[in-house]
Write an enzyme that holds these catalytic residues in place. Structure first.
Site, short mmCIF file in Angstrom:
data_model
loop_
_atom_site.label_atom_id
_atom_site.label_comp_id
_atom_site.label_asym_id
_atom_site.label_seq_id
_atom_site.Cartn_x
_atom_site.Cartn_y
_atom_site.Cartn_z
NE ARG A 211 -3.38 -0.10 2.95
CZ ARG A 211 -3.93 0.03 4.16
NH1 ARG A 211 -3.83 -0.98 5.04
NH2 ARG A 211 -4.55 1.13 4.50
CB CYS A 287 -1.76 3.62 10.10
SG CYS A 287 -3.12 4.26 11.10
#
Length: 330
Positions: A211, A287
């Site tokens: 990601r 995050c």
């Protein structure tokens, strides 16, 4: 630039003055046995289940809490004890009175030792601990290994509806505004190269490596993957170790301190890691939505790092804005 330099200098000095105090603080991690003993002592203890699941998960944290929880535990909904956000983001840091009101409903007093756990082992409980510590509630800890480790060690659980703890009085606390970073602060900082600029804050991204690199999709539909310019990848699970429970399930705990230190070295380089540990480089954890950034925050705290904040919006808030610069390569 000047304001960033002043802020970095102020934070560094503040951390030095607080280091002696923090060394004598309540432990960040407790074992199930320690919590069991604490609950039997004369110390006022408030146990919270702060389990949270990713969007789209078929599991429901509140229902699982009602089916099985530690004796006397209350449920802390991190999406509910939060401030509204212009982009509709969840579990953003609450306002002072929202936090205090939640504590009163949960039966928590300023003198209570708050013990937090989750159903993963270590996942969402660090975010809840980050919230309590940011509001100055130093008597707070997480169970290292959470509910699964508690069960695996043969300690009792409850499946009865929770009893009302009764109202308490919790004055609105002062929030440590340096604990979180805003979008504007992160964007401003992203133009600075931490390798050459001493005022640059080092952003550590807790998402999975794919990601971060932009090769894997985000779990939130329509959201681009990639990373903030000049940020570094440190997947949160690298700070954790897996355990096999007697019933065949898995749960996580934090790595021992020496292994946490080595993981930090491996992820950001030995020199930069030592700068972080010594307080010479300020760190911001990020995050997907501000949840597992708490795992990195807590891992760094276990290494004695004072200069660490959390990007509250994290990648979801950053990537939702069309003006954000997104990198997809190292």
């Amino acid at each position: 630039m000047a304001s960033l330099l002043r802020r970095a200098s102020h934070n560094f000095v503040r951390s030095l003055t607080q280091r002696k105090v923090s060394s004598n603080s309540v432990p960040l991690l407790l074992s199930p046995t320690q919590v069991s003993d604490l609950a039997k002592s004369s110390t006022p203890v408030s146990i919270l289940d702060a389990t949270w699941f990713m969007p789209g998960s078929p599991r429901n944290a509140r229902n699982e809490y009602l089916a099985k929880h530690l004796p006397g535990a209350q449920f802390l909904d991190l999406d509910e004890v939060a401030s509204p956000h212009e982009l509709g983001l969840k579990h953003m840091m609450p306002e002072e009175r929202v936090f205090a009101s939640a504590c009163e409903k949960l039966g928590i007093e300023p003198s209570s030792h708050v013990v937090i756990y989750d159903a993963h082992g270590v996942f969402s409980s660090p975010r809840a601990l980050f919230m309590f510590r940011s509001f100055g509630h130093e008597k707070s800890s997480i169970i290292n290994g959470g509910l699964p480790r508690w069960v695996d060690e043969g300690l009792p659980v409850d499946n009865q509806p929770p009893t009302d703890p009764g109202p308490t009085v919790y004055p609105s606390p002062a929030f440590n505004k340096g604990a979180i970073r805003s979008y504007d602060q992160v964007v401003s900082n992203s133009s600075l190269d931490p390798a050459i600029d001493p005022t640059a804050e080092l952003v550590l991204d807790a998402r999975a490596r794919g990601r971060y690199l932009g090769t894997d999709p985000e779990p939130r539909p329509g959201l681009s993957s990639g990373h903030i310019p000049n940020s570094l990848s440190l997947p949160f699970n690298l700070f954790l170790q897996k355990h096999n429970a007697k019933d065949g399930s898995e749960y996580t705990t934090f790595l021992p301190q020496a292994e946490l230190r080595q993981t930090l070295h491996n992820s950001v380089g030995a020199d930069r890691a030592e700068q972080i540990i010594k307080g010479e480089k300020y760190v911001v954890t990020s995050c997907g939505s501000g949840m597992t950034a708490g795992v990195l925050w807590l891992g760094l705290k276990l290494l004695g790092v004072d200069n660490v904040s959390l990007y509250d919006e994290s990648w979801t808030g950053y990537a939702m804005r069309s003006t954000s610069k997104i990198n997809k390569s190292l």
